[in-house]
Design an enzyme around this catalytic site. Structure first.
Site, PDB file in Angstrom:
ATOM      1  N   ARG A 107       0.840  -1.204   0.000  1.00 34.32           N
ATOM      2  CA  ARG A 107       0.000   0.000   0.000  1.00 34.32           C
ATOM      3  C   ARG A 107       0.872   1.251   0.000  1.00 34.32           C
ATOM      4  O   ARG A 107       1.778   1.391   0.813  1.00 34.32           O
ATOM      5  CB  ARG A 107      -0.912  -0.007   1.228  1.00 34.32           C
ATOM      6  CG  ARG A 107      -1.825   1.198   1.280  1.00 34.32           C
ATOM      7  CD  ARG A 107      -2.948   1.020   2.278  1.00 34.32           C
ATOM      8  NE  ARG A 107      -2.519   1.137   3.653  1.00 34.32           N
ATOM      9  CZ  ARG A 107      -3.353   1.169   4.688  1.00 34.32           C
ATOM     10  NH1 ARG A 107      -4.660   1.055   4.490  1.00 34.32           N
ATOM     11  NH2 ARG A 107      -2.904   1.279   5.913  1.00 34.32           N
ATOM     12  N   GLY A 180       1.348   3.878  -6.711  1.00 31.19           N
ATOM     13  CA  GLY A 180       0.104   3.289  -7.204  1.00 31.19           C
ATOM     14  C   GLY A 180      -0.347   4.012  -8.463  1.00 31.19           C
ATOM     15  O   GLY A 180      -0.818   3.396  -9.422  1.00 31.19           O
ATOM     16  N   ASN A 476      -6.263   2.017 -13.466  1.00 34.05           N
ATOM     17  CA  ASN A 476      -6.233   2.677 -12.155  1.00 34.05           C
ATOM     18  C   ASN A 476      -7.636   2.912 -11.589  1.00 34.05           C
ATOM     19  O   ASN A 476      -7.765   3.243 -10.421  1.00 34.05           O
ATOM     20  CB  ASN A 476      -5.504   4.018 -12.239  1.00 34.05           C
ATOM     21  CG  ASN A 476      -4.051   3.886 -11.829  1.00 34.05           C
ATOM     22  OD1 ASN A 476      -3.633   2.836 -11.358  1.00 34.05           O
ATOM     23  ND2 ASN A 476      -3.283   4.948 -11.999  1.00 34.05           N
ATOM     24  N   TYR A 477      -8.665   2.769 -12.441  1.00 30.72           N
ATOM     25  CA  TYR A 477     -10.035   2.822 -11.917  1.00 30.72           C
ATOM     26  C   TYR A 477     -10.485   1.379 -11.718  1.00 30.72           C
ATOM     27  O   TYR A 477     -11.355   0.875 -12.427  1.00 30.72           O
ATOM     28  CB  TYR A 477     -10.967   3.528 -12.902  1.00 30.72           C
ATOM     29  CG  TYR A 477     -10.754   5.015 -13.060  1.00 30.72           C
ATOM     30  CD1 TYR A 477      -9.890   5.721 -12.221  1.00 30.72           C
ATOM     31  CD2 TYR A 477     -11.432   5.728 -14.037  1.00 30.72           C
ATOM     32  CE1 TYR A 477      -9.706   7.084 -12.363  1.00 30.72           C
ATOM     33  CE2 TYR A 477     -11.255   7.095 -14.190  1.00 30.72           C
ATOM     34  CZ  TYR A 477     -10.384   7.762 -13.353  1.00 30.72           C
ATOM     35  OH  TYR A 477     -10.216   9.110 -13.508  1.00 30.72           O
TER      36      TYR A 477
HETATM   37  P1  FDA Z   1      -2.862   1.985  -3.274  1.00 39.09           P
HETATM   38  O1  FDA Z   1      -1.836   2.127  -2.227  1.00 39.09           O
HETATM   39  O2  FDA Z   1      -4.214   1.533  -2.833  1.00 39.09           O
HETATM   40  O3  FDA Z   1      -2.297   1.063  -4.421  1.00 39.09           O
HETATM   41  C1  FDA Z   1      -2.995   0.818  -5.628  1.00 39.09           C
HETATM   42  C2  FDA Z   1      -2.480  -0.482  -6.270  1.00 39.09           C
HETATM   43  O4  FDA Z   1      -1.078  -0.379  -6.499  1.00 39.09           O
HETATM   44  C3  FDA Z   1      -2.650  -1.715  -5.371  1.00 39.09           C
HETATM   45  O5  FDA Z   1      -2.797  -2.852  -6.190  1.00 39.09           O
HETATM   46  C4  FDA Z   1      -1.339  -1.774  -4.639  1.00 39.09           C
HETATM   47  O6  FDA Z   1      -1.024  -3.054  -4.124  1.00 39.09           O
HETATM   48  C5  FDA Z   1      -0.364  -1.349  -5.710  1.00 39.09           C
HETATM   49  N1  FDA Z   1       0.805  -0.675  -5.147  1.00 39.09           N
HETATM   50  C6  FDA Z   1       0.810   0.396  -4.321  1.00 39.09           C
HETATM   51  N2  FDA Z   1       2.067   0.734  -4.033  1.00 39.09           N
HETATM   52  C7  FDA Z   1       2.860  -0.136  -4.688  1.00 39.09           C
HETATM   53  C8  FDA Z   1       4.264  -0.294  -4.772  1.00 39.09           C
HETATM   54  N3  FDA Z   1       5.082   0.521  -4.105  1.00 39.09           N
HETATM   55  N4  FDA Z   1       4.765  -1.309  -5.511  1.00 39.09           N
HETATM   56  C9  FDA Z   1       3.938  -2.146  -6.173  1.00 39.09           C
HETATM   57  N5  FDA Z   1       2.597  -2.047  -6.134  1.00 39.09           N
HETATM   58  C10 FDA Z   1       2.062  -1.043  -5.399  1.00 39.09           C
HETATM   59  N6  FDA Z   1      -5.977   8.240 -11.137  1.00 39.09           N
HETATM   60  C11 FDA Z   1      -5.454   9.040 -12.083  1.00 39.09           C
HETATM   61  O7  FDA Z   1      -4.745   8.566 -12.963  1.00 39.09           O
HETATM   62  N7  FDA Z   1      -5.720  10.372 -12.068  1.00 39.09           N
HETATM   63  C12 FDA Z   1      -6.480  10.956 -11.105  1.00 39.09           C
HETATM   64  O8  FDA Z   1      -6.681  12.174 -11.111  1.00 39.09           O
HETATM   65  C13 FDA Z   1      -7.049  10.118 -10.100  1.00 39.09           C
HETATM   66  N8  FDA Z   1      -7.841  10.615  -9.124  1.00 39.09           N
HETATM   67  C14 FDA Z   1      -8.267   9.805  -8.097  1.00 39.09           C
HETATM   68  C15 FDA Z   1      -9.003  10.348  -7.037  1.00 39.09           C
HETATM   69  C16 FDA Z   1      -9.436   9.540  -6.001  1.00 39.09           C
HETATM   70  C17 FDA Z   1     -10.217  10.152  -4.852  1.00 39.09           C
HETATM   71  C18 FDA Z   1      -9.141   8.158  -6.014  1.00 39.09           C
HETATM   72  C19 FDA Z   1      -9.604   7.270  -4.895  1.00 39.09           C
HETATM   73  C20 FDA Z   1      -8.413   7.618  -7.063  1.00 39.09           C
HETATM   74  C21 FDA Z   1      -7.973   8.426  -8.111  1.00 39.09           C
HETATM   75  N9  FDA Z   1      -7.243   7.911  -9.170  1.00 39.09           N
HETATM   76  C22 FDA Z   1      -6.757   8.745 -10.139  1.00 39.09           C
HETATM   77  C23 FDA Z   1      -6.935   6.485  -9.239  1.00 39.09           C
HETATM   78  C24 FDA Z   1      -5.552   6.220  -8.646  1.00 39.09           C
HETATM   79  O9  FDA Z   1      -4.549   6.598  -9.554  1.00 39.09           O
HETATM   80  C25 FDA Z   1      -5.386   4.731  -8.356  1.00 39.09           C
HETATM   81  O10 FDA Z   1      -6.348   4.327  -7.432  1.00 39.09           O
HETATM   82  C26 FDA Z   1      -3.994   4.413  -7.865  1.00 39.09           C
HETATM   83  O11 FDA Z   1      -3.757   3.035  -8.000  1.00 39.09           O
HETATM   84  C27 FDA Z   1      -3.823   4.822  -6.428  1.00 39.09           C
HETATM   85  O12 FDA Z   1      -2.524   4.649  -5.979  1.00 39.09           O
HETATM   86  P2  FDA Z   1      -2.280   4.606  -4.404  1.00 39.09           P
HETATM   87  O13 FDA Z   1      -0.844   4.390  -4.182  1.00 39.09           O
HETATM   88  O14 FDA Z   1      -2.917   5.778  -3.768  1.00 39.09           O
HETATM   89  O15 FDA Z   1      -3.160   3.359  -3.994  1.00 39.09           O
END
Ligand code: FDA
Length: 533
Positions: A107, A180, A476-477
């Site tokens: 995460r 992510g 990513n969605y």
């Molecule tokens: P999170 O930590 O939940 O990880 C997402 C996925 O990636 C999981 O499968 C996780 O295991 C994996 N992962 C995370 N870190 C990792 C690492 N270090 N190594 C390997 N795998 C890893 N997208 C976009 O392109 N443009 C936008 O403007 C937006 N806006 C937006 C707004 C809101 C409110 C949300 C909830 C989501 C978006 N998104 C988006 C989508 C967003 O890009 C997508 O959900 C990403 O995967 C989020 O990354 P996080 O690290 O926050 O999530």
């Protein structure tokens, strides 16, 4: 090197004890005793491990749960959360998770729309990168090394502290994790000018299933290609990314113009569909639609909000809009000139907040709700007025009171980057992407199914109007409705159903990379890339 090995050994001991405990063999007290007896670094190591008995366990787990749908008592919880502060902590966690048959969920920012970074249906460990988030900006060489747990807001903020005319092609929402974001491609205000986040990631530090720490050179171009759009959680753990910084003007322009159906919104959207993808690369035209009560007679209507960033001044923007989209009637009063980083605040509706708010990773953005279900589509041919009216009539349903539908224009450089440059394949030929966001409030979470059903109903309704042979979706969605892996054995035949939608023909190259880097399929989840057996 010695301290690295020692630290790895100590964490291994702690995890070994911890995992035995988790499986019922060792009482918690013994585990803690073991920790203090064995470790001369116990304060560091104990502070990165949270078992269910730890009073901070829930706080750490909930800290980055963005979609509160997945914060209920029924949501499966990890046996352990590890928040590594050194690379040896990752190595030890991978080693012991493999040994004890536990899955790892990684995460960064916790925005996964299905919570796959902190939920699994089998015994699992969460590796949370909250302590791994330094941002090192090199203005002279226009690059930044960013640890994977940093959020986009931290990246924007650190760059802006050093330069008003550089930025990163990241997303709008500042609390998204950098890693992510890039893992699934990643688009934002600058993507029509500079491409996706993945297009602008130029090196990485990565740990594989065997604990090897790799960079771009040592991992090779195939794996480096895969981790810039092939979906998170499939190949290993990204520890850091090297980002290319891109030029932005010291002053940019933002605007937002809203019209109801009574104010000709339908005709404006129809026209927008024709021209938005041809507007200058310096813009990112969007139109957001939602149901509101009309100010005239209080009856429901649709409000369409047309907005964009423009990398230039108002004086430069107005003639362009006058020539290309005069029907919108954009005026000087609708526009504001601000700095690029202020435009991030603007599009998050945080205009009057200090820039430091971008550093707040627990900030819950008012845009988009807290309990939600997301879907996406790509549109290649303008949809008809009748089709649009059908969408509007569904937006007037009772379940749609907090729905936002956004059309996001493509075109610009996205038309010029080849489909296989990174795994993110949605390039030339797309007029726009549709983002469907149905969200609801806490008190209504008991009725979540009716909202989820509504989103599926609208998605079905849209079938004839959107991309067809493999209905494309944005990785990513995350949307498990379009297909998912078995919890047990992951099969190519099953995965190709959702894989083609996210990655088109790039899916097969992703499978090849996976087969090479993680043949036993240790890193897996409901939509991870499968290896070939
Ligand atoms: P999170 O930590 O939940 O990880 C997402 C996925 O990636 C999981 O499968 C996780 O295991 C994996 N992962 C995370 N870190 C990792 C690492 N270090 N190594 C390997 N795998 C890893 N997208 C976009 O392109 N443009 C936008 O403007 C937006 N806006 C937006 C707004 C809101 C409110 C949300 C909830 C989501 C978006 N998104 C988006 C989508 C967003 O890009 C997508 O959900 C990403 O995967 C989020 O990354 P996080 O690290 O926050 O999530």
């Amino acid at each position: 090197m010695k301290s690295l090995q020692l630290s790895m050994l100590l964490l291994s001991l702690v995890l070994a004890a911890l995992l035995s405990f988790s499986m019922g063999a060792l009482p918690h007290e013994d585990f803690l005793q073991c920790l203090s007896l064995r470790s001369n670094d116990s304060s560091t190591i104990s502070s990165v491990i949270y078992t269910r008995n730890n009073p901070s366990y829930s706080t750490v787990l909930e800290f980055t749960i963005r979609n509160l749908r997945f914060n209920s008592t029924n949501t499966p919880k990890p046996l352990v959360i590890v928040t590594p502060s050194r690379t040896s902590h990752f190595q030890a966690t991978i080693y012991y998770s493999r040994k004890h048959g536990l899955q790892i969920r990684t995460r960064s920012g916790g925005h996964d729309y299905k919570g796959l970074s902190y939920i699994a249906k089998v015994p699992f460990v969460v590796v949370d990168l909250v302590n791994f988030r330094s941002v090192d900006v090199d203005v002279e060489n226009r690059v930044a090394w960013v640890q994977a747990g940093a959020i986009l807001g931290e990246v924007y903020y650190r760059i802006a502290k050093k330069s008003r005319t550089l930025s990163f092609a990241g997303g709008v929402f500042h609390s998204i994790g950098v890693s992510g974001f890039i893992s699934g491609g990643g688009f934002g205000l600058l993507f029509r000018k500079y491409g996706t986040g993945g297009d602008n990631a130029i090196d990485a530090q990565f740990i594989d299933v065997n604990g090897r720490i790799l960079d771009r050179k040592s991992m090779g171009e195939d794996l480096f290609w895969a981790i810039r759009g092939g979906g998170g959680g499939s190949f290993g753990i990204v520890l850091a990314r090297k980002l290319k910084l891109v030029p932005v003007p010291a002053t940019v322009t933002v605007f937002s113009v809203s019209r109801t159906l009574e104010q000709n919104a339908t005709q404006l959207i129809l026209r927008w569909q024709e021209i938005a993808h041809q507007l200058p690369d310096e813009m990112n035209p969007d139109v957001s639609m939602f149901s509101v009560n009309s100010t005239q007679d209080g009856r429901k209507t649709i409000l369409a909000s047309f907005s964009s960033l423009f990398l230039g001044t108002i004086d430069e923007l107005l003639p362009i809009m006058q020539q290309r989209f005069p029907e919108l009637g954009l005026s000087r009063q609708d526009c504001s000139e601000i700095s690029w980083i202020e435009s991030i605040l603007y599009f998050n509706q945080l205009q009057n907040q200090p820039l430091e708010i971008l550093l707040n990773r627990t900030f819950r953005n008012p845009v988009g709700g807290q309990y939600y279900k997301i879907k996406s589509d790509y549109v290649k041919v303008p949809i008809s007025e009748t089709a649009l009216n059908g969408l509007f009539s569904r937006l007037s349903d009772e379940e749609a009171s907090s729905v936002i539908i956004i059309f996001m224009a493509y075109g610009g450089i996205m038309d010029r980057i080849p489909e296989d440059a990174t795994p993110f394949p949605h390039r030339a030929g797309n007029l726009y992407k549709i983002y469907y966001n149905v969200n609801w409030q806490e008190q209504d979470n008991v009725n979540s199914q009716k909202y989820i059903d509504w989103s599926r109903k609208v998605y079905n309704y849209m079938t004839p109007f959107v991309s067809k042979s493999s209905r494309e979706a944005y990785a990513n969605y995350r949307d498990l409705d379009i297909g998912s892996n078995n919890v047990g054995i992951t099969s190519y035949t099953q995965a190709i159903v959702w894989g083609r939608k996210y990655f088109k023909n790039n899916f097969d190259r992703l499978v090849q990379v996976k087969t090479k880097i993680d043949p036993e399929n240790f890193f897996k989840h409901e939509q991870s890339i499968p290896p070939l057996h």
